[in-house]
Motif scaffolding. Sequence first.
Motif, PDB file in Angstrom:
ATOM      1  N   ASP A  24       0.854  -1.192   0.000  1.00  0.00           N
ATOM      2  CA  ASP A  24       0.000   0.000   0.000  1.00  0.00           C
ATOM      3  C   ASP A  24       0.889   1.241   0.000  1.00  0.00           C
ATOM      4  O   ASP A  24       2.115   1.142  -0.055  1.00  0.00           O
ATOM      5  CB  ASP A  24      -0.963  -0.019   1.191  1.00  0.00           C
ATOM      6  CG  ASP A  24      -0.250  -0.025   2.539  1.00  0.00           C
ATOM      7  OD1 ASP A  24       0.995   0.055   2.571  1.00  0.00           O
ATOM      8  OD2 ASP A  24      -0.947  -0.100   3.564  1.00  0.00           O
ATOM      9  N   ASP A  25       0.285   2.404   0.051  1.00  0.00           N
ATOM     10  CA  ASP A  25       1.059   3.658  -0.014  1.00  0.00           C
ATOM     11  C   ASP A  25       2.030   3.789   1.147  1.00  0.00           C
ATOM     12  O   ASP A  25       3.176   4.227   0.973  1.00  0.00           O
ATOM     13  CB  ASP A  25       0.119   4.873  -0.030  1.00  0.00           C
ATOM     14  CG  ASP A  25      -0.665   4.978  -1.329  1.00  0.00           C
ATOM     15  OD1 ASP A  25      -0.206   4.415  -2.347  1.00  0.00           O
ATOM     16  OD2 ASP A  25      -1.730   5.610  -1.324  1.00  0.00           O
ATOM     17  N   GLN A  26       1.603   3.426   2.363  1.00  0.00           N
ATOM     18  CA  GLN A  26       2.475   3.564   3.535  1.00  0.00           C
ATOM     19  C   GLN A  26       3.668   2.616   3.450  1.00  0.00           C
ATOM     20  O   GLN A  26       4.797   3.013   3.728  1.00  0.00           O
ATOM     21  CB  GLN A  26       1.684   3.306   4.825  1.00  0.00           C
ATOM     22  CG  GLN A  26       2.501   3.528   6.087  1.00  0.00           C
ATOM     23  CD  GLN A  26       2.964   4.967   6.227  1.00  0.00           C
ATOM     24  OE1 GLN A  26       2.165   5.879   6.171  1.00  0.00           O
ATOM     25  NE2 GLN A  26       4.257   5.183   6.398  1.00  0.00           N
ATOM     26  N   ALA A  29       6.120   3.924   0.897  1.00  0.00           N
ATOM     27  CA  ALA A  29       6.889   5.065   1.404  1.00  0.00           C
ATOM     28  C   ALA A  29       7.948   4.601   2.410  1.00  0.00           C
ATOM     29  O   ALA A  29       9.082   5.084   2.387  1.00  0.00           O
ATOM     30  CB  ALA A  29       5.948   6.081   2.050  1.00  0.00           C
TER      31      ALA A  29
END
Length: 138
Positions: A24-26, A29
């Motif tokens: 996912d995005d987290q 990152a």
Amino acid sequence: MTTAKRTQRPTPPKAGTRPSVRVDDQLAADLAVVMRTGANLSDAVRQCVRLVADVYRTAWAEGVVPVGTAPVLLAYQLERDLAPAPPQPNPSDAMTSGYDVRRTPPAPTVGQPPAQVPGTRPSPRRPGPIAGLNVRQP
């Protein structure tokens, strides 16, 4: 692929298998931060899992939490990199406001007379009670 029942404990993957993880995005990152060190994706995941596993093992071995319980990390300590850091700008070289047109002279080194500030006149000095230490006259 079969899914585990909610009442069953998940089992760790066997060595040599390739587990899949939805990114996912987290997670993307977080992995990007770790990969800035030059690690590839596999090494980044290994480093992160090893770090968390070491925290768990230590907490369980020290009796901080019962075995099988996730500890809460409250603090950590980092080792300082002893490589020379790039030079930092000297705060005395910066102007203190928009009205400040003079730069502050650097502090004199020990044994050196103080630098003359432009636009001021030297104050008269007389010898003091200690040799080499002058006293400013009023």
